[in-house]
Design a protein around this motif. Sequence first.
Motif, mmCIF file in Angstrom:
data_model
loop_
_atom_site.group_PDB
_atom_site.id
_atom_site.type_symbol
_atom_site.label_atom_id
_atom_site.label_comp_id
_atom_site.label_asym_id
_atom_site.label_seq_id
_atom_site.Cartn_x
_atom_site.Cartn_y
_atom_site.Cartn_z
ATOM 1 N N PRO A 173 -19.021 -13.559 -13.257
ATOM 2 C CA PRO A 173 -18.204 -13.669 -11.896
ATOM 3 C C PRO A 173 -19.009 -12.853 -10.801
ATOM 4 O O PRO A 173 -19.695 -11.940 -11.212
ATOM 5 C CB PRO A 173 -16.870 -13.314 -12.032
ATOM 6 C CG PRO A 173 -16.830 -13.032 -13.598
ATOM 7 C CD PRO A 173 -18.100 -12.856 -14.294
ATOM 8 N N THR A 174 -18.888 -13.407 -9.377
ATOM 9 C CA THR A 174 -19.510 -12.979 -8.567
ATOM 10 C C THR A 174 -18.688 -12.351 -7.502
ATOM 11 O O THR A 174 -17.346 -12.956 -7.222
ATOM 12 C CB THR A 174 -20.898 -13.946 -7.865
ATOM 13 O OG1 THR A 174 -20.056 -15.002 -7.279
ATOM 14 C CG2 THR A 174 -21.542 -14.389 -8.851
ATOM 15 N N ALA A 175 -18.767 -11.597 -6.395
ATOM 16 C CA ALA A 175 -18.018 -10.943 -5.333
ATOM 17 C C ALA A 175 -17.429 -11.957 -4.662
ATOM 18 O O ALA A 175 -16.413 -11.938 -4.039
ATOM 19 C CB ALA A 175 -18.651 -9.942 -4.698
ATOM 20 N N ASP A 176 -18.150 -13.043 -4.328
ATOM 21 C CA ASP A 176 -17.774 -14.038 -3.308
ATOM 22 C C ASP A 176 -17.436 -15.524 -3.779
ATOM 23 O O ASP A 176 -16.974 -16.252 -3.186
ATOM 24 C CB ASP A 176 -18.940 -14.417 -2.108
ATOM 25 C CG ASP A 176 -20.230 -14.874 -3.089
ATOM 26 O OD1 ASP A 176 -20.102 -14.825 -4.071
ATOM 27 O OD2 ASP A 176 -21.156 -15.460 -2.321
ATOM 28 N N GLU A 177 -16.945 -15.349 -5.151
ATOM 29 C CA GLU A 177 -16.580 -16.437 -5.834
ATOM 30 C C GLU A 177 -15.237 -16.951 -5.705
ATOM 31 O O GLU A 177 -14.430 -15.878 -5.565
ATOM 32 C CB GLU A 177 -16.893 -16.639 -7.363
ATOM 33 C CG GLU A 177 -17.031 -17.512 -8.267
ATOM 34 C CD GLU A 177 -17.562 -17.355 -9.513
ATOM 35 O OE1 GLU A 177 -17.635 -18.492 -10.264
ATOM 36 O OE2 GLU A 177 -18.296 -16.409 -9.710
ATOM 37 N N GLY A 178 -14.771 -18.075 -5.808
ATOM 38 C CA GLY A 178 -13.286 -18.595 -5.493
ATOM 39 C C GLY A 178 -12.712 -18.091 -7.106
ATOM 40 O O GLY A 178 -13.042 -18.001 -7.753
ATOM 41 N N LEU A 179 -11.376 -17.895 -6.588
ATOM 42 C CA LEU A 179 -10.610 -17.651 -8.069
ATOM 43 C C LEU A 179 -10.302 -18.461 -8.850
ATOM 44 O O LEU A 179 -10.469 -17.930 -10.063
ATOM 45 C CB LEU A 179 -9.072 -17.256 -7.217
ATOM 46 C CG LEU A 179 -8.113 -17.131 -8.222
ATOM 47 C CD1 LEU A 179 -8.498 -15.472 -8.687
ATOM 48 C CD2 LEU A 179 -6.631 -16.869 -7.714
#
Length: 297
Positions: A173-179
Motif C-alpha cells: 500500500p502507498t500513502a496516496d492510495e484509495g481505501l
Amino acid sequence: MALAPLLHSKLPSFPFILFSIFIYSNSLYASDYPPLSLDHYASTCPTVFDVIRKEMECEVLSDPRNAALVVRLHFHDCFVQGCDGSVLLDDTITLQGEKKASPNVNSLKGFRIIDKIKNKVESECPGIVSCADILTIAARDAVILVGGPYWDVPVGRKDSKTASYELASANIPTADEGLLSIISKFLYQGLSVTDVVALSGAHTIGMARCANFRARIYGDFETTSDRSPLSETYLSNLKSICPAAVGGDNNVSAMDNITPNLFDNSYYQILLKGEGLLNSDQECIRACLEFKQSSLL
C-alpha cells in the motif's frame, strides 16, 4: 452518536490489534518450510535474541527514528512473498530486487541497520541465522524499545533466493492510495478491514516525505480538522516543511506530531481530530468509524 466515543467503546484495543497483527506476520512465510518454533536456534545459536536486542538498543538510543525504519522494512518484506528477507536482496545481473520498486525506493532506509546486526550474528554463529529471522526479531525489539508491547517471535524462516520487483510494486500500500485498493491488498494477505486500521497505528512512529503528504495538506486537511488555533498552527508548520510548488519532496515530518518517538495511541487521537498527515490513514479511519456507526443503527 458521536464518532470519537464510538471508536473508544466499540473498536478493539489498538495496541492489542497491533500486537495480534505482528503475531500474524510470523506466519507469513512459505508453507512448504518446517514450522516455526521459539527454540529453533536453542542449540545452534542460543545468543541470537540477545545479540539482536543489544544491537537494536544501540540503534534506537542513537536515533529513536531507527525503530520506525526497521518496522517499515519488516512490513514491506512481509507483503511480498511473505517474511522471507527478499526485500534485502540487491540487484544482480540475473536478479531484479525489490529495493527500487516505487513503494520502496524512497521509503526504506533500514538496510544498514540489518546489515550491521547480521554481521554481529555471523560473528557469533556463522551461517546459522537467516536474515528473515533477524529482520523479524529486530522489528519486535524496535517496537519494544519505543514503548510498544512484547510478543514472542517464533523463528526458523528461510531466506528467499528470489525477489519480486513486480509484487513489491503491486502489493505494498502507498500513502496516496484509495481505501478500496488498500483494503484489497490487505485482504490478499489474509488481513481484515479492522487490521487495515490497526496496522496504520504503526505510524505513531516514523516520518513521511513531503511528496507523500503534499496533496493532503493542500487539499482537505482544513476540511477534516477542527480548525482550532493549534490545528491551524500545525498546518502552517507542515506547509513550511512542504511547499505547494515544486521542490521539497524529500523534506520530512513526523506522522505523529505529539509523541513521534513513542509507540502509543496518540496517532489515533490525531486521526480523530481530522489531522492525519496521510490521506490513506485519514480516509481509512473515517470509513471505519462510519461503518462501525452504521452497523449499530
